[in-house]
Motif scaffolding. Structure first.
Motif, PDB file in Angstrom:
ATOM      1  N   SER A  17       0.840  -1.199   0.000  1.00 18.24           N
ATOM      2  CA  SER A  17       0.000   0.000   0.000  1.00 18.24           C
ATOM      3  C   SER A  17       0.871   1.243   0.000  1.00 18.24           C
ATOM      4  CB  SER A  17      -0.912   0.028   1.233  1.00 18.24           C
ATOM      5  OG  SER A  17      -1.729  -1.117   1.309  1.00 18.24           O
ATOM      6  N   LEU A  18       0.349   2.299  -0.561  1.00 12.70           N
ATOM      7  CA  LEU A  18       1.006   3.598  -0.482  1.00 12.70           C
ATOM      8  C   LEU A  18       0.693   4.203   0.880  1.00 12.70           C
ATOM      9  CD1 LEU A  18       2.546   5.949  -1.889  1.00 12.70           C
ATOM     10  CD2 LEU A  18       0.307   6.815  -2.565  1.00 12.70           C
ATOM     11  N   LEU A  19       1.717   4.430   1.691  1.00 11.40           N
ATOM     12  CA  LEU A  19       1.522   4.972   3.035  1.00 11.40           C
ATOM     13  C   LEU A  19       1.560   6.489   3.040  1.00 11.40           C
ATOM     14  CD1 LEU A  19       3.788   2.485   5.046  1.00 11.40           C
ATOM     15  CD2 LEU A  19       1.349   2.299   4.511  1.00 11.40           C
ATOM     16  N   SER A  20       2.445   7.070   2.249  1.00 15.05           N
ATOM     17  CA  SER A  20       2.523   8.534   2.154  1.00 15.05           C
ATOM     18  C   SER A  20       3.308   8.903   0.911  1.00 15.05           C
ATOM     19  CB  SER A  20       3.189   9.132   3.401  1.00 15.05           C
ATOM     20  OG  SER A  20       4.565   8.769   3.461  1.00 15.05           O
ATOM     21  N   ALA A  21       3.097  10.127   0.444  1.00 12.01           N
ATOM     22  CA  ALA A  21       3.827  10.644  -0.711  1.00 12.01           C
ATOM     23  C   ALA A  21       3.907  12.157  -0.589  1.00 12.01           C
ATOM     24  CB  ALA A  21       3.146  10.250  -2.013  1.00 12.01           C
ATOM     25  N   ILE A  22       5.116  12.690  -0.641  1.00 12.08           N
ATOM     26  CA  ILE A  22       5.314  14.128  -0.581  1.00 12.08           C
ATOM     27  C   ILE A  22       6.354  14.538  -1.618  1.00 12.08           C
ATOM     28  CG2 ILE A  22       4.677  14.386   1.850  1.00 12.08           C
ATOM     29  CD1 ILE A  22       7.633  14.432   2.544  1.00 12.08           C
ATOM     30  N   LEU A  23       6.288  15.790  -2.026  1.00 12.36           N
ATOM     31  CA  LEU A  23       7.250  16.340  -2.966  1.00 12.36           C
ATOM     32  C   LEU A  23       8.220  17.227  -2.196  1.00 12.36           C
ATOM     33  CD1 LEU A  23       7.947  16.461  -6.014  1.00 12.36           C
ATOM     34  CD2 LEU A  23       6.603  18.577  -6.109  1.00 12.36           C
ATOM     35  N   ILE A  24       9.506  16.922  -2.279  1.00  8.30           N
ATOM     36  CA  ILE A  24      10.535  17.679  -1.578  1.00  8.30           C
ATOM     37  C   ILE A  24      11.242  18.604  -2.576  1.00  8.30           C
ATOM     38  CG2 ILE A  24      12.642  17.551  -0.191  1.00  8.30           C
ATOM     39  CD1 ILE A  24      11.763  14.807   0.752  1.00  8.30           C
ATOM     40  N   SER A  25      11.200  19.895  -2.289  1.00  7.25           N
ATOM     41  CA  SER A  25      11.820  20.885  -3.168  1.00  7.25           C
ATOM     42  C   SER A  25      13.160  21.371  -2.650  1.00  7.25           C
ATOM     43  CB  SER A  25      10.880  22.087  -3.358  1.00  7.25           C
ATOM     44  OG  SER A  25       9.651  21.676  -3.927  1.00  7.25           O
ATOM     45  N   ASP A  26      13.391  21.235  -1.337  1.00 10.22           N
ATOM     46  CA  ASP A  26      14.653  21.677  -0.745  1.00 10.22           C
ATOM     47  C   ASP A  26      15.669  20.545  -0.858  1.00 10.22           C
ATOM     48  OD1 ASP A  26      16.696  22.830   0.656  1.00 10.22           O
ATOM     49  OD2 ASP A  26      15.513  23.354   2.418  1.00 10.22           O
ATOM     50  N   VAL A  27      16.314  20.480  -2.009  1.00  9.43           N
ATOM     51  CA  VAL A  27      17.279  19.418  -2.313  1.00  9.43           C
ATOM     52  C   VAL A  27      18.614  20.059  -2.659  1.00  9.43           C
ATOM     53  CG1 VAL A  27      17.792  17.438  -3.782  1.00  9.43           C
ATOM     54  CG2 VAL A  27      15.414  17.962  -3.187  1.00  9.43           C
ATOM     55  N   GLN A  28      19.652  19.672  -1.925  1.00 10.61           N
ATOM     56  CA  GLN A  28      20.968  20.268  -2.119  1.00 10.61           C
ATOM     57  C   GLN A  28      21.978  19.195  -2.503  1.00 10.61           C
ATOM     58  OE1 GLN A  28      21.821  22.044   1.683  1.00 10.61           O
ATOM     59  NE2 GLN A  28      19.925  23.233   1.715  1.00 10.61           N
ATOM     60  N   LEU A  29      22.709  19.453  -3.578  1.00 12.54           N
ATOM     61  CA  LEU A  29      23.792  18.566  -3.977  1.00 12.54           C
ATOM     62  C   LEU A  29      25.015  18.928  -3.152  1.00 12.54           C
ATOM     63  CD1 LEU A  29      24.791  16.325  -5.867  1.00 12.54           C
ATOM     64  CD2 LEU A  29      25.429  18.102  -7.512  1.00 12.54           C
ATOM     65  N   THR A  30      25.507  17.975  -2.362  1.00  6.92           N
ATOM     66  CA  THR A  30      26.568  18.240  -1.392  1.00  6.92           C
ATOM     67  C   THR A  30      27.772  17.354  -1.666  1.00  6.92           C
ATOM     68  OG1 THR A  30      24.878  18.744   0.280  1.00  6.92           O
ATOM     69  CG2 THR A  30      27.113  18.332   1.066  1.00  6.92           C
ATOM     70  N   ASN A  40      33.129   9.261  -2.083  1.00 11.06           N
ATOM     71  CA  ASN A  40      34.023   9.830  -3.084  1.00 11.06           C
ATOM     72  C   ASN A  40      33.265  10.529  -4.208  1.00 11.06           C
ATOM     73  OD1 ASN A  40      33.073   7.739  -4.795  1.00 11.06           O
ATOM     74  ND2 ASN A  40      34.695   6.366  -4.086  1.00 11.06           N
ATOM     75  N   LYS A  41      31.971  10.765  -3.996  1.00 10.74           N
ATOM     76  CA  LYS A  41      31.146  11.464  -4.972  1.00 10.74           C
ATOM     77  C   LYS A  41      30.102  12.298  -4.237  1.00 10.74           C
ATOM     78  CE  LYS A  41      28.043   9.147  -7.253  1.00 10.74           C
ATOM     79  NZ  LYS A  41      27.377   8.142  -8.110  1.00 10.74           N
ATOM     80  N   PRO A  42      29.522  13.298  -4.873  1.00  4.08           N
ATOM     81  CA  PRO A  42      28.504  14.123  -4.213  1.00  4.08           C
ATOM     82  C   PRO A  42      27.257  13.312  -3.878  1.00  4.08           C
ATOM     83  CG  PRO A  42      29.389  15.233  -6.154  1.00  4.08           C
ATOM     84  CD  PRO A  42      29.884  13.816  -6.212  1.00  4.08           C
ATOM     85  N   HIS A  43      26.560  13.745  -2.837  1.00  5.48           N
ATOM     86  CA  HIS A  43      25.287  13.130  -2.468  1.00  5.48           C
ATOM     87  C   HIS A  43      24.232  14.230  -2.339  1.00  5.48           C
ATOM     88  CE1 HIS A  43      26.872  14.446   1.441  1.00  5.48           C
ATOM     89  NE2 HIS A  43      25.619  14.492   1.844  1.00  5.48           N
ATOM     90  N   TYR A  44      22.985  13.812  -2.140  1.00  2.17           N
ATOM     91  CA  TYR A  44      21.888  14.778  -2.053  1.00  2.17           C
ATOM     92  C   TYR A  44      21.405  14.901  -0.608  1.00  2.17           C
ATOM     93  CZ  TYR A  44      21.756  14.805  -7.106  1.00  2.17           C
ATOM     94  OH  TYR A  44      22.099  14.946  -8.432  1.00  2.17           O
ATOM     95  N   ARG A  45      21.195  16.141  -0.213  1.00  2.00           N
ATOM     96  CA  ARG A  45      20.706  16.461   1.127  1.00  2.00           C
ATOM     97  C   ARG A  45      19.266  16.948   1.000  1.00  2.00           C
ATOM     98  NH1 ARG A  45      21.458  21.134   4.856  1.00  2.00           N
ATOM     99  NH2 ARG A  45      21.759  20.317   6.972  1.00  2.00           N
ATOM    100  N   LEU A  46      18.342  16.178   1.567  1.00  2.00           N
ATOM    101  CA  LEU A  46      16.919  16.486   1.480  1.00  2.00           C
ATOM    102  C   LEU A  46      16.440  17.047   2.815  1.00  2.00           C
ATOM    103  CD1 LEU A  46      17.397  14.606  -0.943  1.00  2.00           C
ATOM    104  CD2 LEU A  46      15.261  13.438  -0.387  1.00  2.00           C
ATOM    105  N   ILE A  47      15.736  18.174   2.758  1.00  2.00           N
ATOM    106  CA  ILE A  47      15.213  18.795   3.976  1.00  2.00           C
ATOM    107  C   ILE A  47      13.703  18.949   3.824  1.00  2.00           C
ATOM    108  CG2 ILE A  47      15.329  20.788   5.511  1.00  2.00           C
ATOM    109  CD1 ILE A  47      18.105  21.356   4.386  1.00  2.00           C
ATOM    110  N   GLN A  48      12.966  18.361   4.770  1.00  2.00           N
ATOM    111  CA  GLN A  48      11.508  18.423   4.726  1.00  2.00           C
ATOM    112  C   GLN A  48      10.958  18.390   6.144  1.00  2.00           C
ATOM    113  OE1 GLN A  48       9.363  18.852   2.270  1.00  2.00           O
ATOM    114  NE2 GLN A  48       7.521  18.569   3.504  1.00  2.00           N
ATOM    115  N   ALA A  49      10.277  19.451   6.542  1.00  2.00           N
ATOM    116  CA  ALA A  49       9.630  19.536   7.858  1.00  2.00           C
ATOM    117  C   ALA A  49      10.614  19.239   8.991  1.00  2.00           C
ATOM    118  CB  ALA A  49       8.436  18.585   7.921  1.00  2.00           C
ATOM    119  N   GLY A  50      11.803  19.788   8.887  1.00  2.00           N
ATOM    120  CA  GLY A  50      12.797  19.606   9.940  1.00  2.00           C
ATOM    121  C   GLY A  50      13.596  18.326   9.848  1.00  2.00           C
ATOM    122  N   GLU A  51      13.204  17.410   8.988  1.00  2.00           N
ATOM    123  CA  GLU A  51      13.939  16.151   8.813  1.00  2.00           C
ATOM    124  C   GLU A  51      14.992  16.308   7.720  1.00  2.00           C
ATOM    125  OE1 GLU A  51      13.180  11.399   7.833  1.00  2.00           O
ATOM    126  OE2 GLU A  51      11.647  12.882   7.341  1.00  2.00           O
TER     127      GLU A  51
END
Length: 256
Positions: free
Chosen positions: A153-166, A237-248
């Motif tokens: 089942s789909l429990l939740s789905a959100i769109l995260i816009s605060d995405v930083q390549l770090t 050894n490569k960049p990763h993505y930092r996702l920020i949503q509702a304090g998480e």
């Protein structure tokens, strides 16, 4: 960049290792090809028609374990089929080992995975269709965890816009499965970890199909991941993505 975060859950899962013969062994996490099929089902795509549309050159997919999982073997009492006349059970039965992914307590716990979906520029049209279908719950086919009888089942789905390549040389806690080749160092000490249930696994997973409608693999991904939601402390050894949503805050890599 936007990332679609999807939590899916079910009671049991089985992602068959394609190279297994008599014993039906299972991967601990869904391979990228399985996740492609789940997304294609939400879009209503027909079988084997989506290999190019959801390829890693277009759609980016990551996965995270959200509740502790374990794998156990069970015996399936199947019909022994040698000839055409054996489908009535006259030739008896044969027990076949079958590996199942479950929560730590099958009666109480669920198997929950978190999917991260983004796109490259050439996959934007498909990504927009996915956003609409998932955020508005307009599915064409039901979700399953591998086999048809292991419903999800789909429990939740959100769109995260605060995405930083770090890009960092320091230690980072990566929450998603990550390519093994992206890891320079791994910090895991069971004696001092707070998550005593955690294990770190590495598996070679199917990544992409050739667009020939024949389910032919064209890429494999060697992935490193945690069997709980705690994440893995690594030097990358490569960049990763930092996702920020509702304090998480989450640190992820895609399966590519």
């Amino acid at each position: 960049m936007e990332v679609l975060q999807i939590d899916v859950g079910g009671k049991l899962a089985h992602f068959r290792k394609y190279y297994a013969n008599n014993t039906a062994m299972s991967f601990s996490i869904p391979p990228r090809t399985t996740l492609m099929g789940m997304l294609a089902g939400m879009l209503g795509r027909s079988r084997d028609s989506y290999y190019d549309e959801l390829a890693s050159e277009r759609i980016r997919i990551g996965v995270r374990v959200m509740q502790p999982i374990k794998k156990t073997f069970h015996r399936l009492n199947l019909l022994k089929i040698v000839g055409k006349g054996d489908f009535d059970g006259s030739n008896g039965r044969i027990q076949t080992p079958f590996e199942i992914v479950s929560g730590l307590s099958i009666s109480r716990d669920m198997v929950v995975y978190r999917l991260y979906v983004a796109c490259h520029e050439i996959g934007d049209e498909t990504f927009q269709s996915l956003k609409q279908a998932i955020l508005e719950r307009q599915f064409q086919y039901a979700l399953t965890f591998g086999t048809a009888n292991f419903t999800a089942s789909l429990l939740s789905a959100i769109l995260i816009s605060d995405v930083q390549l770090t890009d960092s040389d320091d230690w980072v806690l990566v929450h998603s499965a990550m390519p093994s080749e992206a890891v320079d160092e791994l910090d895991f000490d069971r004696q001092r970890t707070e998550d005593t249930l955690q294990s770190i696994e590495e598996e070679l997973l199917p990544g992409d199909f050739a667009a020939n409608f024949d389910r032919e693999l064209r890429r494999m991904d060697r992935m490193l991941f945690s069997t709980t939601a705690s994440g893995v402390r690594v030097r990358l050894n490569k960049p990763h993505y930092r996702l920020i949503q509702a304090g998480e805050i989450q640190h992820i890599l895609f399966m590519e």
